[in-house]
Design an enzyme around this catalytic site. Structure first.
Site, PDB file in Angstrom:
ATOM      1  N   GLU A  90     -16.519 -12.264  -7.790  1.00 29.86           N
ATOM      2  CA  GLU A  90     -16.611 -12.904  -6.468  1.00 29.86           C
ATOM      3  C   GLU A  90     -17.994 -14.366  -6.568  1.00 29.86           C
ATOM      4  O   GLU A  90     -18.904 -13.344  -7.429  1.00 29.86           O
ATOM      5  CB  GLU A  90     -17.794 -11.651  -5.852  1.00 29.86           C
ATOM      6  CG  GLU A  90     -17.037 -10.687  -5.189  1.00 29.86           C
ATOM      7  CD  GLU A  90     -18.101  -9.912  -4.437  1.00 29.86           C
ATOM      8  OE1 GLU A  90     -18.628  -9.741  -4.511  1.00 29.86           O
ATOM      9  OE2 GLU A  90     -17.989  -8.236  -5.306  1.00 29.86           O
ATOM     10  N   CYS A 103     -23.760 -18.712  -5.925  1.00 27.63           N
ATOM     11  CA  CYS A 103     -24.608 -17.736  -6.199  1.00 27.63           C
ATOM     12  C   CYS A 103     -22.788 -17.630  -7.257  1.00 27.63           C
ATOM     13  O   CYS A 103     -22.046 -16.411  -6.833  1.00 27.63           O
ATOM     14  CB  CYS A 103     -24.826 -16.137  -5.534  1.00 27.63           C
ATOM     15  SG  CYS A 103     -25.110 -14.457  -6.319  1.00 27.63           S
ATOM     16  N   CYS A 110     -20.547  -4.098 -14.194  1.00 29.23           N
ATOM     17  CA  CYS A 110     -22.170  -4.245 -15.178  1.00 29.23           C
ATOM     18  C   CYS A 110     -22.182  -2.566 -15.570  1.00 29.23           C
ATOM     19  O   CYS A 110     -21.363  -1.770 -15.266  1.00 29.23           O
ATOM     20  CB  CYS A 110     -22.352  -4.468 -14.435  1.00 29.23           C
ATOM     21  SG  CYS A 110     -24.942  -4.575 -14.717  1.00 29.23           S
ATOM     22  N   CYS A 114     -27.652   0.958 -11.738  1.00 25.37           N
ATOM     23  CA  CYS A 114     -28.525   0.850 -11.305  1.00 25.37           C
ATOM     24  C   CYS A 114     -28.278   1.271  -9.939  1.00 25.37           C
ATOM     25  O   CYS A 114     -27.705   0.871  -9.608  1.00 25.37           O
ATOM     26  CB  CYS A 114     -28.977  -0.907 -10.355  1.00 25.37           C
ATOM     27  SG  CYS A 114     -29.816  -2.010 -11.762  1.00 25.37           S
ATOM     28  N   CYS A 117     -26.667  -0.575  -6.463  1.00 16.13           N
ATOM     29  CA  CYS A 117     -26.244  -1.460  -6.766  1.00 16.13           C
ATOM     30  C   CYS A 117     -24.846  -1.196  -6.959  1.00 16.13           C
ATOM     31  O   CYS A 117     -23.889  -0.080  -7.288  1.00 16.13           O
ATOM     32  CB  CYS A 117     -26.391  -2.525  -8.208  1.00 16.13           C
ATOM     33  SG  CYS A 117     -25.019  -3.877  -8.051  1.00 16.13           S
ATOM     34  N   GLY A 157     -22.706  -8.349 -12.640  1.00 19.03           N
ATOM     35  CA  GLY A 157     -23.106  -8.162 -14.003  1.00 19.03           C
ATOM     36  C   GLY A 157     -24.259  -8.542 -14.625  1.00 19.03           C
ATOM     37  O   GLY A 157     -25.175  -9.383 -13.181  1.00 19.03           O
ATOM     38  N   GLU A 158     -24.588  -8.898 -15.889  1.00 24.46           N
ATOM     39  CA  GLU A 158     -26.633  -9.249 -16.137  1.00 24.46           C
ATOM     40  C   GLU A 158     -26.121 -10.440 -17.456  1.00 24.46           C
ATOM     41  O   GLU A 158     -25.731  -9.950 -17.855  1.00 24.46           O
ATOM     42  CB  GLU A 158     -26.625  -8.231 -16.842  1.00 24.46           C
ATOM     43  CG  GLU A 158     -27.878  -7.469 -17.938  1.00 24.46           C
ATOM     44  CD  GLU A 158     -28.998  -8.348 -17.245  1.00 24.46           C
ATOM     45  OE1 GLU A 158     -29.595  -7.876 -15.885  1.00 24.46           O
ATOM     46  OE2 GLU A 158     -29.544  -9.318 -17.640  1.00 24.46           O
ATOM     47  N   SER A 189     -31.421 -14.273 -13.041  1.00 27.28           N
ATOM     48  CA  SER A 189     -31.938 -13.476 -12.839  1.00 27.28           C
ATOM     49  C   SER A 189     -30.917 -11.880 -13.601  1.00 27.28           C
ATOM     50  O   SER A 189     -29.913 -11.866 -14.313  1.00 27.28           O
ATOM     51  CB  SER A 189     -31.213 -12.819 -11.239  1.00 27.28           C
ATOM     52  OG  SER A 189     -31.840 -11.176 -11.080  1.00 27.28           O
ATOM     53  N   SER A 212     -35.856  -8.379 -11.918  1.00 25.65           N
ATOM     54  CA  SER A 212     -35.543  -7.163 -10.826  1.00 25.65           C
ATOM     55  C   SER A 212     -36.624  -6.136 -10.768  1.00 25.65           C
ATOM     56  O   SER A 212     -36.180  -5.315 -12.048  1.00 25.65           O
ATOM     57  CB  SER A 212     -33.833  -6.909 -10.373  1.00 25.65           C
ATOM     58  OG  SER A 212     -33.191  -8.405 -10.013  1.00 25.65           O
ATOM     59  N   LEU A 213     -37.810  -6.451 -10.778  1.00 25.89           N
ATOM     60  CA  LEU A 213     -38.139  -5.728 -10.363  1.00 25.89           C
ATOM     61  C   LEU A 213     -38.424  -4.166 -10.151  1.00 25.89           C
ATOM     62  O   LEU A 213     -37.770  -2.906 -10.646  1.00 25.89           O
ATOM     63  CB  LEU A 213     -39.785  -5.924 -10.347  1.00 25.89           C
ATOM     64  CG  LEU A 213     -41.211  -4.794 -11.078  1.00 25.89           C
ATOM     65  CD1 LEU A 213     -40.836  -4.958 -12.358  1.00 25.89           C
ATOM     66  CD2 LEU A 213     -42.387  -5.909 -10.784  1.00 25.89           C
ATOM     67  N   CYS A 331     -23.500  -9.003  -3.932  1.00 23.53           N
ATOM     68  CA  CYS A 331     -22.228  -9.204  -4.049  1.00 23.53           C
ATOM     69  C   CYS A 331     -21.631  -7.722  -4.899  1.00 23.53           C
ATOM     70  O   CYS A 331     -22.640  -6.832  -4.797  1.00 23.53           O
ATOM     71  CB  CYS A 331     -22.952 -10.417  -5.451  1.00 23.53           C
ATOM     72  SG  CYS A 331     -22.101 -11.429  -5.203  1.00 23.53           S
TER      73      CYS A 331
HETATM   74  N1  SAH Z   1     -28.266  -7.715 -13.154  1.00 23.71           N
HETATM   75  C1  SAH Z   1     -28.989  -9.344 -12.819  1.00 23.71           C
HETATM   76  C2  SAH Z   1     -28.495 -10.235 -11.856  1.00 23.71           C
HETATM   77  C3  SAH Z   1     -27.343  -9.715 -10.222  1.00 23.71           C
HETATM   78  S1  SAH Z   1     -28.339  -8.476  -9.529  1.00 23.71           S
HETATM   79  C4  SAH Z   1     -30.124  -8.338 -12.574  1.00 23.71           C
HETATM   80  O1  SAH Z   1     -30.370  -7.469 -11.687  1.00 23.71           O
HETATM   81  O2  SAH Z   1     -31.466  -9.163 -12.094  1.00 23.71           O
HETATM   82  C5  SAH Z   1     -28.631  -9.741  -8.202  1.00 23.71           C
HETATM   83  C6  SAH Z   1     -29.355  -9.561  -7.599  1.00 23.71           C
HETATM   84  O3  SAH Z   1     -29.891  -8.563  -6.523  1.00 23.71           O
HETATM   85  C7  SAH Z   1     -30.957  -8.116  -8.345  1.00 23.71           C
HETATM   86  O4  SAH Z   1     -32.155  -8.804  -7.871  1.00 23.71           O
HETATM   87  C8  SAH Z   1     -30.479  -6.710  -7.969  1.00 23.71           C
HETATM   88  O5  SAH Z   1     -30.708  -5.900  -8.106  1.00 23.71           O
HETATM   89  C9  SAH Z   1     -30.049  -7.310  -6.103  1.00 23.71           C
HETATM   90  N2  SAH Z   1     -29.176  -6.396  -6.108  1.00 23.71           N
HETATM   91  C10 SAH Z   1     -28.065  -5.525  -6.285  1.00 23.71           C
HETATM   92  N3  SAH Z   1     -28.174  -4.026  -5.059  1.00 23.71           N
HETATM   93  C11 SAH Z   1     -28.456  -4.753  -3.915  1.00 23.71           C
HETATM   94  C12 SAH Z   1     -28.670  -4.418  -3.326  1.00 23.71           C
HETATM   95  N4  SAH Z   1     -27.336  -2.943  -2.506  1.00 23.71           N
HETATM   96  N5  SAH Z   1     -28.911  -4.654  -1.749  1.00 23.71           N
HETATM   97  C13 SAH Z   1     -29.839  -6.132  -1.841  1.00 23.71           C
HETATM   98  N6  SAH Z   1     -29.859  -6.478  -3.428  1.00 23.71           N
HETATM   99  C14 SAH Z   1     -29.175  -6.009  -4.033  1.00 23.71           C
END
Ligand code: SAH
Length: 342
Positions: A90, A103, A110, A114, A117, A157-158, A189, A212-213, A331
């Protein structure tokens, strides 16, 4: 066969000089690649003999649009592309007053796991090649007719789990003869693969690193982000601080607001302390609901109270505006939906 769009300008130069071509030829070919051709024979002012030689070892591909949704609310476009091996990723195009941001996804799936996600549900299939990430930008621009000025690596993805391809992509998209997008207009990110931070700082790219904290303490963070195991928030903060000191680029913390999980006064106070320690900017993200997930977005009231605590502590904080709410917003959701339909 290797895809020609993966080559950096200097590699193309080397290849063409090995083939006995004049110097200017590399620039000519590189420019063709940037125009989004899908076949080597489309380079109409390149001698046929050279095209034939290139075709012996190289190929090109034009990703197909599997689905395109345009938001009626704000014009956000969400693409699902078919890659050359049949996988799908996407890309989202968002329009702001200051320009258009794309984006991009950096992997098919991935493996970071998380809990909130959608992208990680089916695990990792593979990392994207540099040119596949570039093609997301290039073909989103061509198809939408919107000039892309900013890029965020925040799709599926990361990025730091696909380091070499991502760095190659950054060099390609930054090339003056290519899309020429400045590093300061790019955000990468990461969920915090701290062992890669120094490697990234070594390159001294002027991009923005977003971390992404999502929680300022190990207890909460380890519950929602497996990447925290064996690393931990303290180590992450040290790595962020060092990254900032070495590159001079301020880090930003992404923080999804999850109801009852990470949105209490305690979390806000500790987050403020962390942010100040590394001079980070905090970007609060209203969580997008994922069907499979047991989590829910924080209430507006909780978000407001959270912002107040951060501001009172002198932290630079913004709340992300939600775009594309009607087009499978976050995404991973669109690809996920397609997998389920199959
Ligand atoms: N893997 C990387 C980049 C992809 S995720 C990362 O973790 O940063 C991009 C951002 O979208 C991250 O901050 C992730 O935590 C956030 N994200 C994932 N799922 C989400 C959700 N359901 N709602 C809002 N943000 C989300």
């Amino acid at each position: 066969m290797e895809n020609l769009r993966n080559l950096l300008p200097e590699e193309l130069e080397e290849l063409l000089s090995e083939l006995g071509e004049p110097r200017y030829r590399a620039k000519q070919v590189f420019k063709w690649l940037g125009r989004g051709i899908g076949d080597i024979d489309e380079m109409s002012d390149i001698p046929k003999s050279l095209r034939e030689k290139l075709k012996e070892n190289y190929t090109l591909y034009r990703p197909k649009v599997l689905s395109k949704q345009v938001s009626k609310l704000d014009g956000t476009i969400k693409y699902l592309w078919e890659l050359s091996d049949g996988n799908a990723v996407e890309t989202v195009v968002m329009s702001y007053k200051h320009g258009n941001t794309v984006c991009v996804s950096t992997q098919v799936g991935c493996r970071q796991g998380c809990a909130f996600c959608a992208s990680t549900i089916g695990g990792l299939v593979r990392g994207l090649e540099a040119r596949e990430i570039l093609e997301e930008v290039m073909f989103s621009q061509l198809d939408s007719g919107r000039t892309i000025s900013n890029i965020v690596l925040m799709g599926i993805g990361e990025p730091l789990d696909n380091f070499d391809n991502v760095v190659r992509f950054l060099k390609l998209v930054n090339s003056p003869d290519g899309m020429n997008i400045g590093m300061r207009h790019i955000s990468l990110s990461t969920c915090g693969l701290t062992e890669m931070f120094d490697k990234l700082a070594d390159l001294n790219l002027q991009l923005t690193l977003s971390v992404s904290l999502h929680a300022p303490d190990d207890e909460t963070r380890s519950k929602i982000m497996p990447a925290n195991h064996g690393r931990g928030v303290e180590q992450l903060m040290e790595c962020c601080k060092r990254y900032y000191e070495r590159t001079g680029r301020r880090i930003s913390f992404e923080y999804i607001m999850i109801d009852g999980v990470n949105d209490t006064e305690y979390h806000a106070q500790l987050l403020a302390k962390r942010a100040k320690y590394v001079s980070a900017h905090v970007n609060l993200i209203p969580m997008n609901h994922v069907e499979e997930s047991r989590f829910h977005p924080s209430t507006q009231g909780h978000i407001k109270a959270f912002v107040k605590v951060l501001e009172e502590n002198g932290v630079n904080v913004t709340v992300r505006r939600k775009l594309g709410g009607d087009v499978d917003a976050s995404c991973g959701q669109l690809r996920r939906k397609m997998q389920k339909d199959k």
